[in-house]
Design a protein around this motif. Structure first.
Motif, PDB file in Angstrom:
ATOM      1  N   LEU A 118      -8.199  -0.018   2.839  1.00  0.00           N
ATOM      2  CA  LEU A 118      -7.080  -0.727   1.917  1.00  0.00           C
ATOM      3  C   LEU A 118      -7.430  -1.272   0.638  1.00  0.00           C
ATOM      4  N   VAL A 119      -8.278  -2.095   0.614  1.00  0.00           N
ATOM      5  CA  VAL A 119      -9.011  -2.688  -0.290  1.00  0.00           C
ATOM      6  C   VAL A 119      -9.129  -1.611  -0.982  1.00  0.00           C
ATOM      7  N   TRP A 120     -10.583  -1.592  -0.846  1.00  0.00           N
ATOM      8  CA  TRP A 120     -10.755   0.006  -2.377  1.00  0.00           C
ATOM      9  C   TRP A 120     -10.060   0.660  -2.243  1.00  0.00           C
ATOM     10  N   THR A 121      -8.797   0.929  -1.827  1.00  0.00           N
ATOM     11  CA  THR A 121      -7.822   2.278  -2.028  1.00  0.00           C
ATOM     12  C   THR A 121      -6.694   1.237  -2.847  1.00  0.00           C
ATOM     13  N   HIS A 122      -6.116   1.229  -2.377  1.00  0.00           N
ATOM     14  CA  HIS A 122      -4.008   0.180  -3.008  1.00  0.00           C
ATOM     15  C   HIS A 122      -4.993  -0.971  -3.948  1.00  0.00           C
ATOM     16  N   SER A 147      -7.585  -1.871  -4.753  1.00  0.00           N
ATOM     17  CA  SER A 147      -8.877  -1.844  -6.208  1.00  0.00           C
ATOM     18  C   SER A 147      -8.086  -0.747  -6.851  1.00  0.00           C
ATOM     19  N   PHE A 148      -8.792   0.858  -6.383  1.00  0.00           N
ATOM     20  CA  PHE A 148      -8.800   1.284  -8.004  1.00  0.00           C
ATOM     21  C   PHE A 148      -7.092   1.844  -8.345  1.00  0.00           C
ATOM     22  N   PHE A 149      -6.452   1.619  -6.915  1.00  0.00           N
ATOM     23  CA  PHE A 149      -5.096   1.615  -7.370  1.00  0.00           C
ATOM     24  C   PHE A 149      -3.701   0.361  -8.104  1.00  0.00           C
ATOM     25  N   GLU A 150      -4.231  -0.315  -7.507  1.00  0.00           N
ATOM     26  CA  GLU A 150      -3.501  -1.476  -8.390  1.00  0.00           C
ATOM     27  C   GLU A 150      -4.332  -1.560 -10.029  1.00  0.00           C
ATOM     28  N   GLU A 151      -5.333  -1.185 -10.112  1.00  0.00           N
ATOM     29  CA  GLU A 151      -6.428  -0.637 -11.515  1.00  0.00           C
ATOM     30  C   GLU A 151      -5.352   0.062 -12.389  1.00  0.00           C
ATOM     31  N   LEU A 152      -5.492   1.260 -11.586  1.00  0.00           N
ATOM     32  CA  LEU A 152      -4.992   2.621 -12.335  1.00  0.00           C
ATOM     33  C   LEU A 152      -3.399   2.261 -13.152  1.00  0.00           C
ATOM     34  N   VAL A 186     -14.554  -5.068  -9.551  1.00  0.00           N
ATOM     35  CA  VAL A 186     -14.445  -7.026  -9.807  1.00  0.00           C
ATOM     36  C   VAL A 186     -13.197  -7.224  -8.569  1.00  0.00           C
ATOM     37  N   HIS A 187     -11.982  -6.400  -8.954  1.00  0.00           N
ATOM     38  CA  HIS A 187     -10.931  -6.876  -8.053  1.00  0.00           C
ATOM     39  C   HIS A 187     -11.125  -6.151  -6.692  1.00  0.00           C
ATOM     40  N   GLY A 188     -12.005  -5.144  -6.494  1.00  0.00           N
ATOM     41  CA  GLY A 188     -12.155  -5.112  -5.193  1.00  0.00           C
ATOM     42  C   GLY A 188     -13.433  -5.836  -4.887  1.00  0.00           C
ATOM     43  N   ALA A 189     -14.583  -6.385  -5.810  1.00  0.00           N
ATOM     44  CA  ALA A 189     -15.292  -7.620  -4.443  1.00  0.00           C
ATOM     45  C   ALA A 189     -14.522  -8.612  -4.134  1.00  0.00           C
ATOM     46  N   ALA A 190     -13.132  -9.074  -5.389  1.00  0.00           N
ATOM     47  CA  ALA A 190     -12.904 -10.460  -5.055  1.00  0.00           C
ATOM     48  C   ALA A 190     -11.830 -10.123  -3.536  1.00  0.00           C
ATOM     49  N   ASN A 191     -11.300  -9.490  -3.607  1.00  0.00           N
ATOM     50  CA  ASN A 191     -10.585  -9.298  -2.792  1.00  0.00           C
ATOM     51  C   ASN A 191     -11.052  -8.788  -1.406  1.00  0.00           C
ATOM     52  N   SER A 192     -12.414  -7.781  -1.134  1.00  0.00           N
ATOM     53  CA  SER A 192     -12.954  -8.549  -0.274  1.00  0.00           C
ATOM     54  C   SER A 192     -13.920  -9.638   0.390  1.00  0.00           C
ATOM     55  N   ILE A 193     -13.720  -9.967  -0.711  1.00  0.00           N
ATOM     56  CA  ILE A 193     -13.725 -12.361   0.028  1.00  0.00           C
ATOM     57  C   ILE A 193     -13.318 -12.396   0.824  1.00  0.00           C
ATOM     58  N   ALA A 194     -12.770 -12.542   0.048  1.00  0.00           N
ATOM     59  CA  ALA A 194     -11.100 -13.064   0.548  1.00  0.00           C
ATOM     60  C   ALA A 194     -10.937 -12.657   2.101  1.00  0.00           C
ATOM     61  N   GLN A 195     -10.793 -11.039   2.662  1.00  0.00           N
ATOM     62  CA  GLN A 195     -10.437 -10.463   3.288  1.00  0.00           C
ATOM     63  C   GLN A 195     -12.060 -10.645   4.619  1.00  0.00           C
ATOM     64  N   THR A 196     -13.319 -11.306   4.171  1.00  0.00           N
ATOM     65  CA  THR A 196     -14.471 -10.876   4.690  1.00  0.00           C
ATOM     66  C   THR A 196     -13.923 -12.676   5.319  1.00  0.00           C
ATOM     67  N   PRO A 198       0.986  -1.409   0.347  1.00  0.00           N
ATOM     68  CA  PRO A 198       0.037   0.198   0.120  1.00  0.00           C
ATOM     69  C   PRO A 198       1.206   0.937  -0.331  1.00  0.00           C
ATOM     70  N   ALA A 199       1.835   1.284   0.648  1.00  0.00           N
ATOM     71  CA  ALA A 199       3.050   2.553   0.875  1.00  0.00           C
ATOM     72  C   ALA A 199       3.217   2.902  -0.844  1.00  0.00           C
ATOM     73  N   SER A 200       3.465   1.666  -0.696  1.00  0.00           N
ATOM     74  CA  SER A 200       4.478   2.089  -2.764  1.00  0.00           C
ATOM     75  C   SER A 200       2.755   2.465  -3.770  1.00  0.00           C
ATOM     76  N   THR A 201       1.426   2.349  -3.458  1.00  0.00           N
ATOM     77  CA  THR A 201       1.166   2.012  -4.673  1.00  0.00           C
ATOM     78  C   THR A 201       0.572   3.483  -3.524  1.00  0.00           C
ATOM     79  N   PHE A 202       0.235   4.583  -3.061  1.00  0.00           N
ATOM     80  CA  PHE A 202       0.120   5.765  -3.188  1.00  0.00           C
ATOM     81  C   PHE A 202       0.727   6.435  -3.274  1.00  0.00           C
ATOM     82  N   SER A 203       2.337   6.109  -3.124  1.00  0.00           N
ATOM     83  CA  SER A 203       3.377   6.941  -2.738  1.00  0.00           C
ATOM     84  C   SER A 203       2.753   6.954  -4.755  1.00  0.00           C
TER      85      SER A 203
END
Length: 237
Positions: free
Chosen positions: A134-138, A140-145, A218-228, A48-53
């Motif tokens: 982090l799932v819905w920032t780093h 999902s959004f950040f990794e796809e962008l 989809v990226h965020g949903a998949a990560n959300s399911i795994a973390q939940t 997350p630190a690397s993607t935020f940066s």
């Protein structure tokens, strides 16, 4: 900028190709450098630190060349019903790809899961809420962008802006995406995430002229399911 404009809509000249490679090199340096600097102190927050940066740097790089993330596909869909339908189709393709690549990886590599990286989430509500943020920032959004929109576009432009260049960029971006997960998922996870990155990269080429929000969802949903699932799997006390 026109809503449907793209940095790859016109084949770049020599100067444009050089600029694309420079921007790509800067982002890769930030992604790798920041992550490696943070990992000795935190296995959880290195990525997350690397993607935020990189998002901050990438936004500046696009801005100074007269572009924004919308030029790479971050736009509201014209129809949310269509976007939802596309998202469902992508999710099914994601499940098929993850299952097939995992079965293939099982032939050669041990599945180490996530090496305990997210064990702190089990039964811990505060940790679960943090990881979901982090799932819905780093994640999902950040990794796809970054790993799809920025890297594929810049690498494709640097290689000439042709269809073949874009396909090569998708493959190389997928390899890098797999590498990004090696440090805690091993070769098994790197192969699986690399295959998922390849799928998402190919889909990105189709969606970047309209809206890439289905990929992000989809990226965020998949990560959300795994973390939940991790959060709920804690043994009853």
């Amino acid at each position: 900028m026109n809503e449907n404009s793209s940095t790859s809509s016109i084949r770049p000249d020599t100067e444009g190709r050089a600029s694309a490679f420079i921007d790509l090199a800067i982002i890769l340096a930030v992604l790798v450098g920041v992550k490696q600097a943070v990992l000795p102190y935190s296995l959880v927050f290195g990525g997350p630190a690397s993607t935020f940066s990189a998002m901050a740097v990438g936004t500046f790089l696009l801005w100074r060349r007269g572009f924004g993330w919308s030029d790479l596909g971050l736009r509201w869909p014209k129809s949310w019903w269509v976007a939802i339908g596309i998202s469902v189709a992508i999710f099914l393709a994601f499940l098929a790809t993850a299952g097939a690549s995992s079965a293939l990886a099982d032939l050669w590599f041990e599945d180490v899961g996530t090496s305990g990286r997210f064990d702190f989430v089990n039964g811990n509500l505060a940790a679960y809420l943090l990881i979901m943020a982090l799932v819905w920032t780093h994640g999902s959004f950040f990794e796809e962008l970054l790993f799809r929109a920025f890297i594929i576009t810049k690498l494709g432009d640097g290689l000439g802006g042709t269809r073949a260049a874009s396909l090569i960029a998708v493959v190389l971006a997928a390899i890098f995406f797999g590498y990004r997960h090696y440090y805690y998922q091993g070769m098994h996870g790197a192969l699986v995430t690399g295959c998922i990155g390849l799928l998402f990269g190919l889909i990105y080429l189709r969606l970047r002229s309209t809206s890439i929000l289905p990929l992000i969802l989809v990226h965020g949903a998949a990560n959300s399911i795994a973390q939940t699932s991790r959060f709920l799997s804690a043994p009853a006390g």
